[in-house]
Design a protein around this motif. Structure first.
Motif, mmCIF file in Angstrom:
data_model
loop_
_atom_site.group_PDB
_atom_site.id
_atom_site.type_symbol
_atom_site.label_atom_id
_atom_site.label_comp_id
_atom_site.label_asym_id
_atom_site.label_seq_id
_atom_site.Cartn_x
_atom_site.Cartn_y
_atom_site.Cartn_z
ATOM 1 N N LYS A 1 0.831 -1.204 0.000
ATOM 2 C CA LYS A 1 0.000 0.000 0.000
ATOM 3 C C LYS A 1 0.869 1.259 0.000
ATOM 4 O O LYS A 1 0.643 2.184 -0.790
ATOM 5 C CB LYS A 1 -0.914 -0.006 1.231
ATOM 6 C CG LYS A 1 -1.794 1.197 1.356
ATOM 7 C CD LYS A 1 -2.642 1.126 2.618
ATOM 8 C CE LYS A 1 -3.398 2.420 2.810
ATOM 9 N NZ LYS A 1 -4.095 2.476 4.083
ATOM 10 N N VAL A 2 1.885 1.289 0.854
ATOM 11 C CA VAL A 2 2.793 2.445 0.915
ATOM 12 C C VAL A 2 3.568 2.582 -0.387
ATOM 13 O O VAL A 2 3.726 3.678 -0.918
ATOM 14 C CB VAL A 2 3.759 2.327 2.123
ATOM 15 C CG1 VAL A 2 4.813 3.419 2.086
ATOM 16 C CG2 VAL A 2 2.988 2.368 3.437
ATOM 17 N N PHE A 3 4.039 1.460 -0.923
ATOM 18 C CA PHE A 3 4.788 1.468 -2.182
ATOM 19 C C PHE A 3 3.947 2.070 -3.297
ATOM 20 O O PHE A 3 4.421 2.927 -4.051
ATOM 21 C CB PHE A 3 5.226 0.041 -2.537
ATOM 22 C CG PHE A 3 6.124 -0.040 -3.734
ATOM 23 C CD1 PHE A 3 7.489 0.125 -3.612
ATOM 24 C CD2 PHE A 3 5.601 -0.287 -4.994
ATOM 25 C CE1 PHE A 3 8.325 0.051 -4.723
ATOM 26 C CE2 PHE A 3 6.422 -0.358 -6.111
ATOM 27 C CZ PHE A 3 7.791 -0.188 -5.973
ATOM 28 N N GLY B 1 11.959 0.143 -11.631
ATOM 29 C CA GLY B 1 12.602 1.440 -11.863
ATOM 30 C C GLY B 1 12.076 2.135 -13.102
ATOM 31 O O GLY B 1 12.733 3.012 -13.664
ATOM 32 N N ASP B 2 10.890 1.746 -13.531
ATOM 33 C CA ASP B 2 10.329 2.252 -14.788
ATOM 34 C C ASP B 2 9.010 2.995 -14.601
ATOM 35 O O ASP B 2 8.141 2.967 -15.462
ATOM 36 C CB ASP B 2 10.142 1.100 -15.768
ATOM 37 C CG ASP B 2 9.198 0.022 -15.248
ATOM 38 O OD1 ASP B 2 8.750 0.107 -14.071
ATOM 39 O OD2 ASP B 2 8.901 -0.921 -16.007
ATOM 40 N N GLY B 3 8.860 3.671 -13.462
ATOM 41 C CA GLY B 3 7.646 4.443 -13.227
ATOM 42 C C GLY B 3 7.554 5.626 -14.169
ATOM 43 O O GLY B 3 8.534 5.996 -14.828
ATOM 44 N N VAL C 1 5.692 4.190 -6.573
ATOM 45 C CA VAL C 1 5.400 3.755 -7.941
ATOM 46 C C VAL C 1 5.771 4.800 -8.983
ATOM 47 O O VAL C 1 6.224 4.450 -10.072
ATOM 48 C CB VAL C 1 3.918 3.330 -8.066
ATOM 49 C CG1 VAL C 1 3.483 3.210 -9.511
ATOM 50 C CG2 VAL C 1 3.707 2.016 -7.343
ATOM 51 N N ALA C 2 5.622 6.071 -8.667
ATOM 52 C CA ALA C 2 5.902 7.115 -9.664
ATOM 53 C C ALA C 2 7.307 6.979 -10.234
ATOM 54 O O ALA C 2 7.511 7.152 -11.432
ATOM 55 C CB ALA C 2 5.706 8.501 -9.055
ATOM 56 N N GLY D 1 11.992 11.161 -16.835
ATOM 57 C CA GLY D 1 12.540 12.505 -16.708
ATOM 58 C C GLY D 1 13.707 12.618 -15.741
ATOM 59 O O GLY D 1 14.187 13.718 -15.487
ATOM 60 N N LEU D 2 14.188 11.500 -15.230
ATOM 61 C CA LEU D 2 15.287 11.524 -14.252
ATOM 62 C C LEU D 2 16.617 11.186 -14.914
ATOM 63 O O LEU D 2 16.686 10.291 -15.752
ATOM 64 C CB LEU D 2 15.000 10.532 -13.124
ATOM 65 C CG LEU D 2 13.720 10.769 -12.334
ATOM 66 C CD1 LEU D 2 13.502 9.637 -11.335
ATOM 67 C CD2 LEU D 2 13.767 12.111 -11.618
#
Length: 126
Positions: free
Chosen positions: A36-38, A52-54, A43-44, A59-60
């Motif tokens: 739930k926290v994740f 690692g593909d949110g 997730v973004a 844009g990072l």
């Protein structure tokens, strides 16, 4: 890998003998809360499956960690990962969550992230 090695050395310096202290296995309740926290907080950048593909990852400059990659996900100790969740990593988009999440939430999201390492668990979480 150079940056990861720098982070590793910093973690070992900051945590000292605590760096390798074992973290107990997760309970089902921790995994439920951790997911739930994740979903709400991670997730973004890290993506729904933790690869690692949110949506924000594009844009990072530095790609977020892929928690499903066995080598990458085990690079830091469990205590090191918890410290990263709490404090973040300077010079990266990974901010610390210590002020936004309580200790139970931090431990639970770590447990959930740790569960993404296993291919058998991966299917459960997708």
């Amino acid at each position: 890998m150079g940056h990861m090695n720098d982070v590793l050395q910093k973690l070992k310096s900051e945590l000292g003998h605590e760096y390798d202290k074992p973290v107990p296995a997760a309970s089902e309740e921790q995994l439920v809360l951790g997911k739930k926290v994740f979903v709400q907080s991670c997730v973004a950048c890290h993506g729904a499956s933790g690869k690692g593909d949110g949506p924000a990852a594009a844009g990072l400059r530095k790609k977020p960690a892929d928690f499903t990659d066995a080598e990458h996900s085990k690079f830091y100790s469990d205590q090191g990962r918890i410290h990263i969740i709490k404090k973040g990593i300077a010079g990266t988009p990974m901010s610390g969550w210590e002020g936004a999440l309580n200790e139970q939430e931090i431990q639970s999201v770590h447990a959930y992230v740790r569960s993404l390492r296993s291919s058998t668990n991966k299917e459960k979480h997708d």
